[in-house]
Design a protein around this motif. Structure first.
Motif, PDB file in Angstrom:
ATOM      1  N   ILE A   1       0.837  -1.176  -0.014  1.00 34.85           N
ATOM      2  CA  ILE A   1       0.080   0.114  -0.251  1.00 34.85           C
ATOM      3  C   ILE A   1       0.875   1.192   0.090  1.00 34.85           C
ATOM      4  O   ILE A   1       1.691   1.474   0.938  1.00 34.85           O
ATOM      5  N   SER A   2       0.751   1.907  -0.923  1.00 30.75           N
ATOM      6  CA  SER A   2       1.700   3.221  -1.138  1.00 30.75           C
ATOM      7  C   SER A   2       0.834   4.610  -1.684  1.00 30.75           C
ATOM      8  O   SER A   2      -0.480   3.937  -2.275  1.00 30.75           O
ATOM      9  N   PRO A   3       1.147   5.590  -1.462  1.00 32.16           N
ATOM     10  CA  PRO A   3       0.219   6.616  -1.899  1.00 32.16           C
ATOM     11  C   PRO A   3      -0.017   6.641  -3.460  1.00 32.16           C
ATOM     12  O   PRO A   3      -1.311   7.232  -3.995  1.00 32.16           O
ATOM     13  N   GLU A   4       0.858   5.981  -4.240  1.00 31.99           N
ATOM     14  CA  GLU A   4       0.575   6.145  -5.899  1.00 31.99           C
ATOM     15  C   GLU A   4      -0.810   5.250  -6.221  1.00 31.99           C
ATOM     16  O   GLU A   4      -1.342   5.478  -7.027  1.00 31.99           O
ATOM     17  N   ILE A   5      -1.168   4.166  -5.408  1.00 31.35           N
ATOM     18  CA  ILE A   5      -2.319   3.317  -5.752  1.00 31.35           C
ATOM     19  C   ILE A   5      -3.590   4.084  -5.549  1.00 31.35           C
ATOM     20  O   ILE A   5      -4.494   3.855  -6.200  1.00 31.35           O
ATOM     21  N   PHE A   6      -3.448   5.286  -4.855  1.00 29.73           N
ATOM     22  CA  PHE A   6      -4.753   6.016  -4.663  1.00 29.73           C
ATOM     23  C   PHE A   6      -4.869   7.266  -6.164  1.00 29.73           C
ATOM     24  O   PHE A   6      -5.952   7.888  -5.766  1.00 29.73           O
ATOM     25  N   ILE A   7      -3.869   7.466  -6.556  1.00 29.56           N
ATOM     26  CA  ILE A   7      -4.010   8.506  -7.624  1.00 29.56           C
ATOM     27  C   ILE A   7      -4.988   8.373  -8.514  1.00 29.56           C
ATOM     28  O   ILE A   7      -4.800   7.036  -9.133  1.00 29.56           O
ATOM     29  N   ASN A   8      -5.795   9.051  -8.920  1.00 31.92           N
ATOM     30  CA  ASN A   8      -6.931   9.202  -9.869  1.00 31.92           C
ATOM     31  C   ASN A   8      -7.741   7.707  -9.607  1.00 31.92           C
ATOM     32  O   ASN A   8      -8.393   7.383 -10.787  1.00 31.92           O
ATOM     33  N   LYS A   9      -7.891   7.367  -8.506  1.00 32.43           N
ATOM     34  CA  LYS A   9      -8.838   6.357  -8.101  1.00 32.43           C
ATOM     35  C   LYS A   9      -9.586   6.547  -6.882  1.00 32.43           C
ATOM     36  O   LYS A   9      -9.120   7.290  -6.052  1.00 32.43           O
ATOM     37  N   LYS A  10     -10.887   6.033  -6.914  1.00 29.63           N
ATOM     38  CA  LYS A  10     -11.324   6.007  -5.623  1.00 29.63           C
ATOM     39  C   LYS A  10     -11.089   4.658  -4.819  1.00 29.63           C
ATOM     40  O   LYS A  10     -10.813   3.685  -5.412  1.00 29.63           O
ATOM     41  N   THR A  11     -11.089   4.543  -3.634  1.00 26.26           N
ATOM     42  CA  THR A  11     -10.714   3.466  -2.662  1.00 26.26           C
ATOM     43  C   THR A  11     -11.868   3.165  -1.686  1.00 26.26           C
ATOM     44  O   THR A  11     -12.173   4.131  -0.944  1.00 26.26           O
ATOM     45  N   CYS A  12     -12.322   1.925  -1.701  1.00 23.47           N
ATOM     46  CA  CYS A  12     -13.250   1.255  -0.489  1.00 23.47           C
ATOM     47  C   CYS A  12     -12.614   0.723   0.276  1.00 23.47           C
ATOM     48  O   CYS A  12     -11.859  -0.434  -0.147  1.00 23.47           O
ATOM     49  N   VAL A  13     -12.637   0.812   1.507  1.00 21.97           N
ATOM     50  CA  VAL A  13     -11.615   0.222   2.558  1.00 21.97           C
ATOM     51  C   VAL A  13     -12.769  -0.664   3.398  1.00 21.97           C
ATOM     52  O   VAL A  13     -13.537   0.059   4.137  1.00 21.97           O
ATOM     53  N   PHE A  14     -12.779  -1.826   3.482  1.00 18.07           N
ATOM     54  CA  PHE A  14     -13.687  -2.582   4.395  1.00 18.07           C
ATOM     55  C   PHE A  14     -12.931  -3.334   5.570  1.00 18.07           C
ATOM     56  O   PHE A  14     -11.787  -3.880   5.493  1.00 18.07           O
ATOM     57  N   VAL A  15     -13.544  -3.158   6.818  1.00 18.75           N
ATOM     58  CA  VAL A  15     -13.107  -3.875   8.087  1.00 18.75           C
ATOM     59  C   VAL A  15     -14.267  -4.600   8.482  1.00 18.75           C
ATOM     60  O   VAL A  15     -15.334  -4.189   8.757  1.00 18.75           O
ATOM     61  N   SER A  16     -14.133  -5.937   8.571  1.00 15.23           N
ATOM     62  CA  SER A  16     -15.124  -6.998   9.094  1.00 15.23           C
ATOM     63  C   SER A  16     -15.092  -7.004  10.442  1.00 15.23           C
ATOM     64  O   SER A  16     -16.538  -7.434  10.787  1.00 15.23           O
ATOM     65  N   HIS A  17     -14.534  -6.738  11.332  1.00 12.42           N
ATOM     66  CA  HIS A  17     -14.564  -6.663  12.762  1.00 12.42           C
ATOM     67  C   HIS A  17     -13.469  -6.062  13.416  1.00 12.42           C
ATOM     68  O   HIS A  17     -12.335  -5.925  12.783  1.00 12.42           O
ATOM     69  N   SER A  18     -13.418  -5.798  14.645  1.00 17.20           N
ATOM     70  CA  SER A  18     -12.480  -5.056  15.240  1.00 17.20           C
ATOM     71  C   SER A  18     -11.301  -5.852  16.218  1.00 17.20           C
ATOM     72  O   SER A  18     -10.546  -5.349  16.699  1.00 17.20           O
ATOM     73  N   HIS A  19     -11.281  -7.240  15.403  1.00 18.10           N
ATOM     74  CA  HIS A  19      -9.987  -7.800  16.057  1.00 18.10           C
ATOM     75  C   HIS A  19      -8.564  -7.223  15.446  1.00 18.10           C
ATOM     76  O   HIS A  19      -8.642  -6.840  14.449  1.00 18.10           O
ATOM     77  N   HIS A  20      -7.664  -7.109  16.351  1.00 16.15           N
ATOM     78  CA  HIS A  20      -6.479  -6.586  15.871  1.00 16.15           C
ATOM     79  C   HIS A  20      -5.756  -6.963  14.568  1.00 16.15           C
ATOM     80  O   HIS A  20      -5.148  -6.418  13.851  1.00 16.15           O
ATOM     81  N   ASP A  21      -6.063  -8.380  14.167  1.00 16.38           N
ATOM     82  CA  ASP A  21      -5.551  -8.815  12.915  1.00 16.38           C
ATOM     83  C   ASP A  21      -6.416  -8.650  11.794  1.00 16.38           C
ATOM     84  O   ASP A  21      -6.168  -9.147  10.775  1.00 16.38           O
ATOM     85  N   HIS A  22      -7.397  -7.919  11.836  1.00 17.72           N
ATOM     86  CA  HIS A  22      -8.134  -7.533  10.659  1.00 17.72           C
ATOM     87  C   HIS A  22      -8.599  -5.841  10.696  1.00 17.72           C
ATOM     88  O   HIS A  22      -9.110  -5.419   9.713  1.00 17.72           O
ATOM     89  N   PHE A  23      -8.007  -5.114  11.608  1.00 19.22           N
ATOM     90  CA  PHE A  23      -8.565  -3.773  11.825  1.00 19.22           C
ATOM     91  C   PHE A  23      -7.248  -2.929  12.280  1.00 19.22           C
ATOM     92  O   PHE A  23      -6.932  -3.171  13.608  1.00 19.22           O
ATOM     93  N   ASN A  24      -6.678  -2.518  11.475  1.00 16.65           N
ATOM     94  CA  ASN A  24      -5.281  -1.437  11.749  1.00 16.65           C
ATOM     95  C   ASN A  24      -5.563   0.015  11.381  1.00 16.65           C
ATOM     96  O   ASN A  24      -6.218   0.512  10.505  1.00 16.65           O
ATOM     97  N   LYS A  25      -5.896   0.870  12.301  1.00 12.40           N
ATOM     98  CA  LYS A  25      -6.299   2.219  12.322  1.00 12.40           C
ATOM     99  C   LYS A  25      -5.401   3.141  11.333  1.00 12.40           C
ATOM    100  O   LYS A  25      -5.491   4.143  11.251  1.00 12.40           O
ATOM    101  N   LYS A  26      -4.222   2.413  10.928  1.00 14.31           N
ATOM    102  CA  LYS A  26      -3.377   3.150  10.158  1.00 14.31           C
ATOM    103  C   LYS A  26      -4.140   3.591   8.792  1.00 14.31           C
ATOM    104  O   LYS A  26      -3.933   4.345   8.230  1.00 14.31           O
ATOM    105  N   ILE A  27      -5.532   2.693   8.561  1.00 16.35           N
ATOM    106  CA  ILE A  27      -6.059   2.899   7.384  1.00 16.35           C
ATOM    107  C   ILE A  27      -6.679   4.137   7.279  1.00 16.35           C
ATOM    108  O   ILE A  27      -6.836   4.910   6.157  1.00 16.35           O
ATOM    109  N   PHE A  28      -7.054   5.032   8.388  1.00 11.29           N
ATOM    110  CA  PHE A  28      -7.720   6.390   8.370  1.00 11.29           C
ATOM    111  C   PHE A  28      -6.507   7.398   7.812  1.00 11.29           C
ATOM    112  O   PHE A  28      -6.975   8.466   7.285  1.00 11.29           O
ATOM    113  N   GLY A  29      -5.210   6.891   7.768  1.00 12.71           N
ATOM    114  CA  GLY A  29      -4.312   7.985   7.265  1.00 12.71           C
ATOM    115  C   GLY A  29      -4.328   7.917   5.724  1.00 12.71           C
ATOM    116  O   GLY A  29      -3.497   8.874   5.153  1.00 12.71           O
ATOM    117  N   TRP A  30      -5.029   6.946   5.018  1.00 12.68           N
ATOM    118  CA  TRP A  30      -4.909   6.798   3.606  1.00 12.68           C
ATOM    119  C   TRP A  30      -5.743   8.218   3.016  1.00 12.68           C
ATOM    120  O   TRP A  30      -5.850   8.458   2.000  1.00 12.68           O
TER     121      TRP A  30
END
Length: 219
Positions: A46-75
């Motif tokens: 995951i790098s800034p380049e993949i977001f250029i000229n594209k929309k992105t949907c980020v899915f989180v199925s549940h709050s367990h730490h191995d499925h949910f990393n709050k780093k996603i909100f920095g994107w």
């Protein structure tokens, strides 16, 4: 690169799929990214380049730490991002967040992607996403968790019944790609949930998730 012909529209869809680690998946379509259950990214996919000229949907199925990393909100600083989060997860107030529970539907980016949620045999939800004439299922922690060495015979029967009940709700839906757990800790039963999903739901293709060492695998 995964290429298939859409039977309904007779068109070729180009899609890049990369495993981010554990249950994390990046799907790159021509105009949209889908990112599921981001946890770790030791290959720095995951790098800034993949977001250029594209929309992105980020899915989180549940709050367990191995499925949910709050780093996603920095994107959010890299492009236009919408977060589809299970109700157990919290996001920043200024993020575009859609909260969902099992049995709900959502439409994002003015219909570019539609989402239907199903239940789980652990926590949270599983996702069925329709986008670009493709139907993509991400199970999250929905699986036949057949812990033979830890459960009583009665518990095993009930756990398996819960899984079969949910995937029978999905049966009849056309699915092009399904991401289903294959956890090696289950020993000889690691592929049990995948086999049952294939028999009952019959997707076009199944890609295993929820196992160590899958970082950077491409499909």
């Amino acid at each position: 690169m995964f290429r298939r012909h859409s039977i309904r529209k007779r068109r070729v869809v180009n899609i890049n799929i990369t495993c981010l680690g554990h249950s994390g998946i990046l799907i790159e379509l021509p105009e949209l990214n889908l990112i599921f259950d981001y946890f770790t990214d030791i290959k720095i996919i995951i790098s800034p380049e993949i977001f250029i000229n594209k929309k992105t949907c980020v899915f989180v199925s549940h709050s367990h730490h191995d499925h949910f990393n709050k780093k996603i909100f920095g994107w959010r600083g890299f492009g236009e991002v919408v977060y589809i989060l299970d109700n157990s997860c919290e996001g920043p107030e200024n993020a575009r967040v859609v909260k969902v529970g099992a049995g709900e539907e959502a439409v994002v980016f003015d219909g570019a992607a539609s989402v239907r949620t199903y239940g789980s045999t652990d926590e949270g939800v599983s996702f069925l996403v329709s986008v670009d004439k493709l139907s993509i299922f991400h199970a999250g922690d929905l699986n036949c968790w057949y812990w033979e060495d830890e459960s009583t015979p009665e518990e095993l029967i009930q756990d398996e019944a819960n899984y079969l009940r949910i995937i029978n709700e999905i049966a009849g839906k056309h699915i092009d790609i399904a991401f289903i757990p294959e956890d090696p800790r289950l020993g000889i039963h690691a592929g049990r949930g995948i086999r049952q999903f294939r028999e009952i739901v019959n997707p076009e293709r199944i890609i295993p998730i929820h196992f160590p060492g899958n970082e950077g695998i491409k499909y």
